[in-house]
Design a protein around this motif. Sequence first.
Motif, PDB file in Angstrom:
ATOM      1  N   ALA A 170       0.834  -1.210   0.000  1.00 61.71           N
ATOM      2  CA  ALA A 170       0.000   0.000   0.000  1.00 61.71           C
ATOM      3  C   ALA A 170       0.867   1.257   0.000  1.00 61.71           C
ATOM      4  O   ALA A 170       0.545   2.242  -0.674  1.00 61.71           O
ATOM      5  CB  ALA A 170      -0.934  -0.001   1.207  1.00 61.71           C
ATOM      6  N   LEU A 171       1.976   1.223   0.742  1.00 58.41           N
ATOM      7  CA  LEU A 171       2.874   2.380   0.793  1.00 58.41           C
ATOM      8  C   LEU A 171       3.536   2.615  -0.562  1.00 58.41           C
ATOM      9  O   LEU A 171       3.655   3.760  -1.018  1.00 58.41           O
ATOM     10  CB  LEU A 171       3.934   2.172   1.873  1.00 58.41           C
ATOM     11  N   VAL A 172       3.964   1.535  -1.212  1.00 58.01           N
ATOM     12  CA  VAL A 172       4.575   1.667  -2.539  1.00 58.01           C
ATOM     13  C   VAL A 172       3.569   2.247  -3.531  1.00 58.01           C
ATOM     14  O   VAL A 172       3.896   3.159  -4.309  1.00 58.01           O
ATOM     15  CB  VAL A 172       5.090   0.296  -3.040  1.00 58.01           C
ATOM     16  N   LEU A 173       2.351   1.743  -3.514  1.00 59.80           N
ATOM     17  CA  LEU A 173       1.314   2.247  -4.407  1.00 59.80           C
ATOM     18  C   LEU A 173       1.007   3.714  -4.124  1.00 59.80           C
ATOM     19  O   LEU A 173       0.798   4.505  -5.052  1.00 59.80           O
ATOM     20  CB  LEU A 173       0.042   1.407  -4.259  1.00 59.80           C
ATOM     21  N   ALA A 174       0.981   4.060  -2.836  1.00 61.52           N
ATOM     22  CA  ALA A 174       0.685   5.443  -2.458  1.00 61.52           C
ATOM     23  C   ALA A 174       1.770   6.402  -2.943  1.00 61.52           C
ATOM     24  O   ALA A 174       1.467   7.480  -3.461  1.00 61.52           O
ATOM     25  CB  ALA A 174       0.517   5.545  -0.940  1.00 61.52           C
ATOM     26  N   LEU A 175       3.026   6.010  -2.790  1.00 61.49           N
ATOM     27  CA  LEU A 175       4.134   6.862  -3.228  1.00 61.49           C
ATOM     28  C   LEU A 175       4.131   7.024  -4.750  1.00 61.49           C
ATOM     29  O   LEU A 175       4.318   8.136  -5.269  1.00 61.49           O
ATOM     30  CB  LEU A 175       5.470   6.273  -2.766  1.00 61.49           C
ATOM     31  N   CYS A 176       3.898   5.923  -5.457  1.00 65.47           N
ATOM     32  CA  CYS A 176       3.847   5.989  -6.923  1.00 65.47           C
ATOM     33  C   CYS A 176       2.640   6.797  -7.393  1.00 65.47           C
ATOM     34  O   CYS A 176       2.741   7.591  -8.334  1.00 65.47           O
ATOM     35  CB  CYS A 176       3.798   4.581  -7.512  1.00 65.47           C
ATOM     36  N   GLY A 177       1.501   6.596  -6.725  1.00 65.21           N
ATOM     37  CA  GLY A 177       0.300   7.346  -7.082  1.00 65.21           C
ATOM     38  C   GLY A 177       0.477   8.832  -6.841  1.00 65.21           C
ATOM     39  O   GLY A 177       0.041   9.665  -7.651  1.00 65.21           O
ATOM     40  N   MET A 178       1.129   9.190  -5.740  1.00 66.37           N
ATOM     41  CA  MET A 178       1.394  10.599  -5.452  1.00 66.37           C
ATOM     42  C   MET A 178       2.298  11.209  -6.521  1.00 66.37           C
ATOM     43  O   MET A 178       2.068  12.336  -6.975  1.00 66.37           O
ATOM     44  CB  MET A 178       2.043  10.741  -4.079  1.00 66.37           C
ATOM     45  N   PHE A 179       3.317  10.445  -6.941  1.00 66.54           N
ATOM     46  CA  PHE A 179       4.223  10.944  -7.978  1.00 66.54           C
ATOM     47  C   PHE A 179       3.470  11.176  -9.288  1.00 66.54           C
ATOM     48  O   PHE A 179       3.659  12.201  -9.958  1.00 66.54           O
ATOM     49  CB  PHE A 179       5.359   9.945  -8.196  1.00 66.54           C
ATOM     50  N   LEU A 180       2.603  10.243  -9.669  1.00 67.02           N
ATOM     51  CA  LEU A 180       1.826  10.392 -10.905  1.00 67.02           C
ATOM     52  C   LEU A 180       0.885  11.588 -10.821  1.00 67.02           C
ATOM     53  O   LEU A 180       0.710  12.323 -11.795  1.00 67.02           O
ATOM     54  CB  LEU A 180       1.021   9.119 -11.179  1.00 67.02           C
ATOM     55  N   GLU A 181       0.293  11.779  -9.640  1.00 65.03           N
ATOM     56  CA  GLU A 181      -0.655  12.883  -9.472  1.00 65.03           C
ATOM     57  C   GLU A 181       0.050  14.230  -9.539  1.00 65.03           C
ATOM     58  O   GLU A 181      -0.542  15.217  -9.990  1.00 65.03           O
ATOM     59  CB  GLU A 181      -1.398  12.718  -8.140  1.00 65.03           C
TER      60      GLU A 181
END
Length: 206
Positions: A170-181
Amino acid sequence: MKIYCPYVGVLWKRRLIVLYKEIFRKTIHLCSAFVPLMLKFFYKPTIALLLLAAVIYSACQFLSLRGIKVPVISDITDMAARERDRGKFVLGPLTMVLGVTAASLLWRPEAAAAGILALAFGDGLASLAGKIFGNLHVPYTGGKTCAGSLMCLTAIFVSSFCVLGNAGAALVLALCGMFLEILPLKDFDNLLIPVFIGGLAQFLAA
């Protein structure tokens, strides 16, 4: 003695209008969170409805550009459109539907759900947080804010953990999602976020 400044009153009115439109637009965004549940019980009808929505919306937009307003759909689009979209094909709703559909077709149910919820909550709540609390901007991102990015990180982490039950993933997805956003992708983040995060969730869960 109180001094009234008309300019300040107009400025606040404009900010309230922008905030109202953003809330309305992101409410539509948040509604995509219901898609994983619909897919679970009505997979094929849900995919068909998403594709039909994309076709109908595109047709209505082309008609609108020719000066032909379609009741309800054109009104909703006009209410949700940003200033930059005036007189143009409004891509946001179309890229959102296509992103959700692509994630649903490409990935396993849990992974697709993680990607769709990342779009619904991460991207949706980030924009609202940015409009309300966004005084500090992230350089070279086209106006993205630190408050919005932190909200995106938190929302994707919580939604991904609820789906996958794995805090590390979940943390990896959150960090990647934040970068994309954060990237200045305009409306194409609606397409990229659910597909990329869904694919990454499937890889991490393998």
